[in-house]
Write a protein that holds these residues in place. Structure first.
Motif, short mmCIF file in Angstrom:
data_model
loop_
_atom_site.label_atom_id
_atom_site.label_comp_id
_atom_site.label_asym_id
_atom_site.label_seq_id
_atom_site.Cartn_x
_atom_site.Cartn_y
_atom_site.Cartn_z
N ARG A 39 0.92 -1.29 0.11
CA ARG A 39 -0.19 0.04 -0.02
C ARG A 39 0.81 1.29 0.20
N ALA A 45 -6.22 3.19 -6.33
CA ALA A 45 -6.74 1.91 -5.88
C ALA A 45 -7.27 0.78 -7.06
N GLN A 46 -6.81 -0.23 -6.94
CA GLN A 46 -7.34 -1.38 -7.63
C GLN A 46 -6.36 -1.50 -8.51
N ARG A 48 -5.66 -0.52 -12.03
CA ARG A 48 -6.24 -0.67 -13.31
C ARG A 48 -5.23 -0.06 -14.25
N SER A 68 -3.39 -8.31 -3.55
CA SER A 68 -4.74 -7.90 -2.47
C SER A 68 -4.67 -6.27 -2.52
N LEU A 70 -3.69 -4.41 -5.37
CA LEU A 70 -3.85 -3.89 -6.78
C LEU A 70 -4.36 -5.09 -7.47
N PRO A 71 -5.57 -5.42 -7.29
CA PRO A 71 -6.07 -6.55 -8.00
C PRO A 71 -6.39 -6.60 -9.43
N ASP A 72 -6.21 -5.28 -9.98
CA ASP A 72 -6.64 -5.29 -11.57
C ASP A 72 -5.24 -4.80 -12.43
#
Length: 244
Positions: A39, A45-46, A48, A68, A70-72
């Motif tokens: 983080r 966020a994410q 993408r 977890s 940066l899922p994208d």
């Protein structure tokens, strides 16, 4: 006893891969600390549309931490130990995660970050630098694969320099050594013990990042028993970086 290096160290990690996840899970806060450091990259966020390099991914704990947060994002995970990497690849991952077997010192030869200057938006390196023969060379490689404005977060055992933190680290390692020796991995964990004592203090390592051309360098502590022992050191490639 000298610390392990290069091929001997990679071989020791290969052997320890079978029990590594179990041992680190016994460390309070291990996975939470990795997520906290991820983080601290400060990415959107994410994640993408972002490309992130997980340098020294081991069995994939740092990769999971990045995923977890940066899922994208598109994550490329790299390690020098074939045994560790085999364990990592055997886990369930989305198609956005790719694993590459190569030492951190040979990113260019492996085609990591090739093409336009600075292919990655961020580099995350957990428990890597004290295991390299030339940390400055690796920092240069990290800088070279980052885009202008790209960020780095180094999650590492970098002691504060205070005696009490050295003492806590040695006490923890001394307690762990009988278990790891019984598993046949005593040499690796003796290396771990000594490598931390012999590596940079957090202040010295932060200076390495500045000398390597990173800006906005900050050293951030981690909570719990690892306070003063483990830190996240973050930095950024200047925005005005030109293409070579």
């Amino acid at each position: 006893m000298p610390t392990l290096r290069d091929a001997a160290l990679a071989s020791a990690f290969d052997h320890a891969a079978r029990t590594y996840d179990t041992l680190v899970s016994a460390n309070p806060g291990y996975h939470a600390h990795l997520r906290r450091s991820a983080r601290r990259l400060g990415l959107p966020a994410q994640g993408r549309g972002l490309r992130v390099l997980d340098l020294g991914c081991g069995t994939g704990a740092s990769t999971a931490a990045l995923l977890s947060v940066l899922p994208d994002a598109e994550i490329t995970a790299v390690d020098a130990s074939a045994g560790m990497l085999e364990r990592a690849e055997a886990k369930h991952w989305p198609s956005s995660v790719t694993f590459v077997h190569t030492p951190a010192e040979q990113l260019g030869a492996a085609g990591i970050g090739s093409g336009p200057v600075g292919g990655f938006d961020a580099v995350f390196a957990a428990y890597l630098f004290r295991n390299t023969a030339d940390p400055d060379r690796v920092l240069t490689s990290v800088r070279d694969v980052l885009a202008p404005g790209g960020r780095v977060a180094v999650h590492e055992y970098t002691l504060s320099g205070k005696h009490r933190h050295r003492a806590v680290w040695s006490a923890v390692c001394a307690g762990l050594l009988p278990v790891t020796t019984a598993l046949g991995d005593g040499a690796l964990y003796r290396h771990l013990w000594r490598s931390v004592l012999e590596f940079d203090t957090v202040t010295h390592f932060s200076r390495r990042l500045t000398a390597a051309g990173f800006t906005r360098v900050r050293a951030l502590p981690l909570p719990g028993w690892q306070t003063g022992i483990t830190h996240t050191v973050v930095g950024q490639v200047p925005q005005e970086r030109t293409r070579g």
